[in-house]
Design a protein around this motif. Structure first.
Motif, PDB file in Angstrom:
ATOM      1  N   GLU A  13       7.502   4.226 -12.426  1.00 56.83           N
ATOM      2  CA  GLU A  13       8.725   3.138 -13.238  1.00 56.83           C
ATOM      3  C   GLU A  13       9.644   3.387 -11.813  1.00 56.83           C
ATOM      4  O   GLU A  13      10.253   4.338 -11.846  1.00 56.83           O
ATOM      5  CB  GLU A  13       9.865   3.785 -13.985  1.00 56.83           C
ATOM      6  N   GLY A  14      10.008   2.172 -11.307  1.00 54.53           N
ATOM      7  CA  GLY A  14      11.019   2.506 -10.409  1.00 54.53           C
ATOM      8  C   GLY A  14      10.456   2.636  -9.013  1.00 54.53           C
ATOM      9  O   GLY A  14      11.259   3.008  -7.775  1.00 54.53           O
ATOM     10  N   ALA A  15       9.168   2.761  -8.761  1.00 57.47           N
ATOM     11  CA  ALA A  15       8.845   2.695  -7.418  1.00 57.47           C
ATOM     12  C   ALA A  15       8.950   2.552  -6.213  1.00 57.47           C
ATOM     13  O   ALA A  15       9.254   1.196  -5.722  1.00 57.47           O
ATOM     14  CB  ALA A  15       6.794   2.908  -7.666  1.00 57.47           C
ATOM     15  N   GLY A  16       9.230   3.664  -4.831  1.00 58.62           N
ATOM     16  CA  GLY A  16       9.411   2.150  -4.047  1.00 58.62           C
ATOM     17  C   GLY A  16       8.270   1.109  -2.957  1.00 58.62           C
ATOM     18  O   GLY A  16       7.321   1.301  -3.934  1.00 58.62           O
TER      19      GLY A  16
END
Length: 80
Positions: A13-16
């Motif tokens: 979740e929220g990977a760049g």
């Protein structure tokens, strides 16, 4: 290829952007390898060439054995 090879973890979740791009590159590489394996497996020319070589070897072997049996029988009949 096992089921574990096919199962990839989803990006966190929220990977760049870099993480997602790396995941896409790895997926493309895996897909390319899979397509290469499939194209090799279903390459008709390679399969025909393999079977022709195998058939030629078997036919030649049978011919040599047959000639040997004929010569043996011919010589056996001419013994004194």
């Amino acid at each position: 290829m096992s089921d574990q090879d096919l199962a990839r973890p989803t990006p966190p979740e929220g990977a760049g952007l870099n993480t997602l791009q790396l995941d896409v590159e790895q997926t493309r590489e895996h897909l390319a390898q899979t397509l290469d394996l499939l194209s090799q497996k279903f390459d008709v020319r390679t399969a025909v060439a393999y079977h022709l070589r195998t058939t030629a070897i078997v036919v030649a072997s049978v011919a040599v054995v047959g000639a040997g049996v004929l010569l043996w029988r011919a010589n056996r009949g001419h013994r004194v």
